[in-house]
Design an enzyme around this catalytic site. Structure first.
Site, PDB file in Angstrom:
ATOM      1  N   LYS A  81       0.860  -1.192   0.000  1.00  0.00           N
ATOM      2  CA  LYS A  81       0.000   0.000   0.000  1.00  0.00           C
ATOM      3  C   LYS A  81       0.901   1.248   0.000  1.00  0.00           C
ATOM      4  CE  LYS A  81      -3.903   1.794   2.849  1.00  0.00           C
ATOM      5  NZ  LYS A  81      -4.739   1.497   4.033  1.00  0.00           N
ATOM      6  N   SER A 156      -9.713   1.744   3.350  1.00  0.00           N
ATOM      7  CA  SER A 156      -8.861   2.598   2.547  1.00  0.00           C
ATOM      8  C   SER A 156      -7.837   1.825   1.716  1.00  0.00           C
ATOM      9  CB  SER A 156      -8.091   3.556   3.467  1.00  0.00           C
ATOM     10  OG  SER A 156      -7.210   2.822   4.303  1.00  0.00           O
ATOM     11  N   SER A 180     -10.007  -0.882   7.423  1.00  0.00           N
ATOM     12  CA  SER A 180      -9.485  -0.578   6.090  1.00  0.00           C
ATOM     13  C   SER A 180      -8.927  -1.761   5.320  1.00  0.00           C
ATOM     14  CB  SER A 180      -8.398   0.502   6.183  1.00  0.00           C
ATOM     15  OG  SER A 180      -8.977   1.765   6.334  1.00  0.00           O
TER      16      SER A 180
END
Lengths: 504, 496, 108
Positions: A81, A156, A180
């Site tokens: 990420k 997210s 997330s």
């Protein structure tokens, strides 16, 4: 090269590679080919590190040829990420305030993956500073759900979830602060695991809510999640909050989940719960019983307070964690009226997006003079009550299950303009984060909406440090079902036009 | 100036009203650890700007703090030496504010659960100055404003461990503040917690001060900053007392002191109001989630307490009692722990404590302060206490003269060689009884009829004028006492 | 921190002064944003007021999910970053310093 590497899971891939089959370079090239084919419709990656990945692969291939023992993830392409530090690779966290930022160091968990032979091929898109549930709060790009590109993959950790669900890579890391990783795993029909707080080092994960953040893996099987956890978990002396424990050891039991007591909290099945979600969870409950587990009703009475508590605690910590973005040591600077303080205000005003600003302000407010006790300190006390709910429940049961999210993946743009509605989608994941306990989201079925199949996720929650128990149960459930084997349709038409409310 | 120090309170020259100053000190002191408080960068003054930094102390996204065990150890030793109580559990908090020298946008400090409370320092007068608390925190970096059109930021200092000790407002004169600081500094140095070098900023002091008429309650306090020497602390207090009294005595409420921070201008000897801070003092303290709490057990405290060195006050008393030193000499020798330990070793080895005291507090310190020599502290001496005791022994036995002794000591500073070798190589053995002495004396008497006549007339002291030339001729190796005796003998033997 | 008179809770905490908070957080906002943020804040905080219905007397605040203490490192040096690495991402530098707009000392 008898069969495409990508059809294997990470464990299979590493085993084959370790046994001398194929090459890491071929694995990476295959992943890159797939990414190139799917990126136009999914937009998962913020940066692709083709050369680095190929270099790593070549190095690994040389090592293997020289007889060097291969690690547990050797030759496995994966995704990180964009809030993870890998020295020299842009980690902009989805934010303009970190545009072009290349960390001068590598996160502990990234180093462990590299040491295990994993090959990161790029950094994935995310909500800015991990603040969001749909991926729409990004300054760079909004990934789409591989099952239906009009929908969000969740957030997210949007890009990481999409990259695994679409088979671009077999495993990816996300970060889970209030859901997330679990929510996007549920929306994308894959496994996502938030470990017990402290089980994985946070050193090198860009902080959002320090007492909540956990590095959390995505995979298409629980077995792969366990493999990643074996590599990245374990005490790290660079993170004072990391638990003084060795790496996770997977649990195996001949009897499966027989005799296990599974708690069903009525607060996770409210009257307003989406009917399809409820139906899939009912089927899952029957499956657990079929497998020999006992279902027990439990209460988590403070659940309704989890969302405000979570948003007070997380934003307070974030307001402080994000104070370092001041235009001095990194990131683009915007001069103000010539003074230092106006440079700070101008840089931050230009660098942060609306949701991040909202949360910084909320967090500043709840910590400010006159409001600290009313908001922040009170929220910390309620947090204790939420934790006690779980402690009491786990006196009666071994695990707790419930839906991961109250609905299947929603349409991009659907909630973008309504922060409160967006916040409420964390209602089943945030309590677990506040309590700091482990939870796994795995697929438990599908619903058809407007002609497309959308996955539904089930959350399996365990007491603190019972990570192995949670994963073991997940593996048993997975072995008895086929939901995790379903793949999103290939070659979906690109979403027509742009999505409403999506900033590119 | 005169009125503030000699008696309690300040008598206004205008109104003759006696005003009582109320003074408290906040002292920041850098701990002498090898590395910083939360990362493994060197805690080092004067390195190339930003060369002692890492992801943690430059606040790279994702970096996390880990507490330095030694910093806590030094902080605990300080607390015990000050008679303070150590909290069984304490924690760190974040103090949030924005400034260019604060890379994280918050300082890791301790707010409502400091590791230490209470304790205090007893001044010479017997007066006790109480400590409110001591807490552990990280230093900020350095912002340099006087070079060019921009402000320059050096983060080498960011993350250096500090303890901040906050006193109660128990002091009433600048002299008390000076004594308090001196004693605090001594203790910090004795327990090995800090260098307390104000020039390098390892000790920094802020003053909180107000004045009130005798018998009245406390009034508005003012904070004084930018005090980079003890002398400035004293001077700023004295100025501020007069300024506040004059302000009140003006009778105009608009002139009265307000709660503010004032900077001391050492050149002009005045304090000046600092620009008002916008939204000052909303630091939004909250518990630092990145650091678990600290616990300190009673057993650990006992162990630390028993390992504490003898403190300066006790040591001074012992020197006076056991060695018969004056209070002044004992004070000089104990002002620095290393010096004091050097002295004790020399005294023990030589069994000449008084001589050791004289030679160390005069000659040795003179050489240490000599700008021509590179040696600045006891730790840097190129010779050992053993060598110093040998030197004292030779002096005591009359093997060398005092003047020769000073030369030898100087040579010891320069070469590090043993005094025996130096005496031999420099030819400084004291000549007590030799033909050479007689010869030098005879030469000195040539043509000095006036002196000879005076001596014969009974003014034997007149011979003293001839001792010098003989000493010179002997290059200092002669014993002046013996020279004098020979001169008198020779004059007596002369035919009249 | 706050000096608490009545039992402090969201119910009596009062409405936030958005401009003041934005100043504290060093976020420049224009009047339009201020209006929008005030409206959103009111809605968010209204939705969060359920927190004040709970009795939290005697409940210990939970700062972190872990209960271990005393995590420390030895006073040993690890290599610092090279100057190039430290300064690489800086938008402005002079020699080996970070450079910022001129400011007077001590200002916060």
């Amino acid at each position: 090269m008898s069969r495409p590497a990508i059809s294997l899971d990470a464990c299979g891939l590493a085993a084959a590679y370790g046994a001398g089959q194929g090459s890491a370079e071929a694995n990476v090239r295959e992943a890159l080919t797939r990414i190139d084919a799917l990126e136009p419709s999914l937009g998962a990656f913020a940066t692709l590190e083709r050369e680095r990945a190929l270099e790593l692969a070549a190095g690994l291939d040389r090592d293997r040829a020289a007889g060097v023992p291969m690690g547990p993830l050797a030759g496995v392409p994966m995704a990180l990420k964009a809030n993870m530090c890998w020295k020299g690779v842009e980690a902009h966290c989805g934010s303009r305030v970190l545009a072009g930022y290349k960390p001068p160091y590598t996160a502990t968990f990234v180093q462990r993956l590299l040491d295990a032979g994993a090959i990161p091929v790029g950094m994935t898109h995310m909500d800015e500073f991990a603040m969001g549930s749909s991926g729409e709060n990004s300054a760079y790009g909004v990934p789409r759900n591989p099952w239906d590109t009009r929908r969000t993959p969740g957030g997210s950790s949007s890009g990481s979830a999409a990259s695994v669900a679409s088979g671009m890579v077999t495993i990816a890391l996300g970060s889970d602060t209030g859901g997330s990783v679990r929510q996007p795993a549920a929306f994308c029909g894959i496994a996502g695991f938030k470990p017990t707080y402290g089980r994985v080092s946070r050193y090198g994960l860009v902080a959002f809510g320090s007492s909540l953040d956990q590095v959390s893996p995505f995979a298409r099987s629980v077995r792969d999640i366990e493999r990643v956890m074996q590599v990245i978990s374990g005490v790290d002396h660079a993170d004072s909050t990391s638990a003084q424990l060795p790496a996770l050891e997977p649990e195996f039991s001949e009897s499966g989940v027989r005799g296990l007591r599974i708690g069903i909290p009525r607060e996770y099945f409210p009257a307003a719960l989406n009917g399809d979600v409820r139906a899939r969870l009912e089927e899952a409950k029957r499956k657990w019983v079929e497998l020999g587990a006992t279902l027990v009703d439990v209460e988590l009475p403070h659940t309704e307070h989890a969302i405000p508590t979570y948003y007070v605690v997380a934003t307070a910590e974030a307001s402080s964690n994000l104070a370092r973005y001041d235009g001095i040591r990194y990131g683009p600077r915007v001069e103000g009226d010539g003074s230092l303080q106006s440079m700070f205000a101008a840089t931050r005003a230009a660098g942060f997006g609306p949701e991040v600003k909202r949360r910084i302000l909320l967090g500043t407010y709840v910590l400010s003079s006159g409001y600290y006790d009313a908001w922040y300190n009170r929220a910390l006390r309620v947090r204790r009550l939420l934790r006690q709910d779980f402690d009491l429940a786990f006196q009666k049961v071994d695990l707790i299950i419930g839906p991961t999210a109250p609905t299947p993946a929603f349409l991009l743009g659907e909630k973008a303009s309504d922060p409160v509605a967006m916040y409420l989608s964390d209602v089943m994941t945030a309590p677990v984060s506040l309590a700091g306990i482990p939870a796994l989201s795995i697929p438990c079925g599908f619903v058809e909406e407007a002609g497309v199949q959308l996955p539904i996720g089930m959350q399996v929650i365990g007491p603190a440090l019972a990570d192995a128990r949670v994963l073991h149960a997940g593996r048993v459930f997975e072995a008895a079902t086929e939901h995790h084997l379903r793949r999103p349709p290939e070659g979906q038409p690109k979403a027509a036009g742009t999505n409403p409310g999506v900033r590119a | 100036m005169s009125t503030t120090n000699s008696e309690i309170g300040y008598v206004s020259p205008k109104t003759q009203v006696r005003w009582i100053p109320v003074i408290g000190l906040e002292v920041h002191c850098q701990l002498k650890t090898w590395t910083k408080l939360f990362c493994g960068c060197r805690n080092e003054f004067g390195a190339t700007p930003n060369s002692r930094t890492c992801p943690v102390c430059t606040a790279q996204p994702g970096a996390l703090p880990v507490l330095n065990r030694e910093a806590l150890e030094l902080a605990l030793r300080t607390a015990l030496a000050l008679g303070a109580s150590v909290a069984p559990t304490s924690k760190f908090d974040r103090k949030n504010y924005f400034y260019c020298d604060l890379p994280k946008g918050y300082q890791i400090s301790q707010f409502d659960q400091p590791y230490c409370t209470g304790g205090g320092i007893t001044l010479e007068s017997g007066k006790r100055v109480r400590l409110t608390r001591i807490h552990l925190e990280e230093d900020a970096g350095k912002a340099i404003h006087d070079r060019g059109d921009t402000t320059l930021v050096d983060l080498n200092r960011a993350g250096v461990p500090l303890i901040e000790s906050v006193s109660e407002a128990d002091m009433q004169t600048s002299q008390e503040a000076f004594e308090y600081l001196t004693a605090l500094k001594e203790i910090l140095q004795y327990v090995g917690a800090s260098d307390c070098d104000m020039e390098k900023g390892s000790l920094r002091c802020d003053v909180n001060i107000s004045v009130r008429p005798e018998g009245e309650p406390w009034r508005t306090k003012v904070e004084l900053k930018n005090l980079n020497s003890f002398r400035n602390v004293q001077a700023s207090i004295e100025f501020e007392i007069r300024r506040q009294v004059e302000a009140y005595e003006s009778g105009d409420p608009a002139q009265f002191p307000v709660q503010e921070t004032r900077l001391f201008d050492a050149e002009k000897g005045v304090t000046r109001s600092m620009r008002r801070k916008e939204d000052a003092h909303d630091y939004r303290y909250f518990p630092e989630p990145d650091l678990p709490p600290i616990t300190v057990s009673a057993e650990r405290l006992d162990r630390l307490r028993s390992a504490l060195p003898e403190l300066p006050t006790a040591r001074r008393a012992r020197y006076q009692k056991d060695f018969g030193l004056s209070a002044y000499d004992a004070g000089v020798l104990t002002a620095d722990r290393a010096l004091s330990e050097f002295f004790e070793t020399v005294a023990r080895l030589s069994k000449l404590p008084k001589e050791a005291s004289n030679w160390i507090s005069n000659e040795l310190l003179r050489n240490l302060n000599d700008p021509l020599l590179p040696i600045r502290s006891i730790d840097e001496l190129p010779f050992r206490p053993h060598d110093m005791s040998l030197l004292l022994g030779m002096l005591d036995k009359g093997e060398i003269s005092g003047q020769a002794g000073r030369k030898v000591l100087r040579a010891m500073f320069e070469t590090g060689k043993s005094p025996k070798d130096l005496v031999a190589s420099l030819g400084l053995e004291q000549v007590n009884d030799s033909a050479a002495l007689d010869d030098w004396c005879r030469e000195a008497l040539v043509g000095k009829d006036k002196i000879i006549a005076d001596v014969r007339a009974g003014k034997t002291k007149a011979v003293g004028a001839l001792v010098g030339p003989v000493m010179k001729a002997s290059k200092g190796s002669a014993n002046p006492q013996v020279v004098q005796e020979i001169l008198l003998r020779l004059i007596a033997e002369m035919p009249s | 921190m706050s000096d608490s008179k009545p039992a402090p809770s969201p119910a009596n905490a009062g409405a936030p002064d958005v401009l003041h908070i934005a100043r504290l957080a060093r976020l420049a906002i224009d009047p339009r944003q201020e209006l929008e943020l005030r409206e959103q804040f009111t809605r968010i905080l209204e939705a969060f007021k359920t927190l004040s219905t709970l009795n939290v007397d005697g409940v210990e605040p939970m700062t972190r999910p872990t209960d271990f203490t005393d995590v420390m490192r030895d006073d040993r040096e690890h290599s610092s970053l090279g100057l190039d690495e430290t300064l690489a991402n800086a938008p402005a530098r002079i020699e080996t310093f970070f450079s910022v707009p001129k400011t007077i000392g001590g200002e916060q």
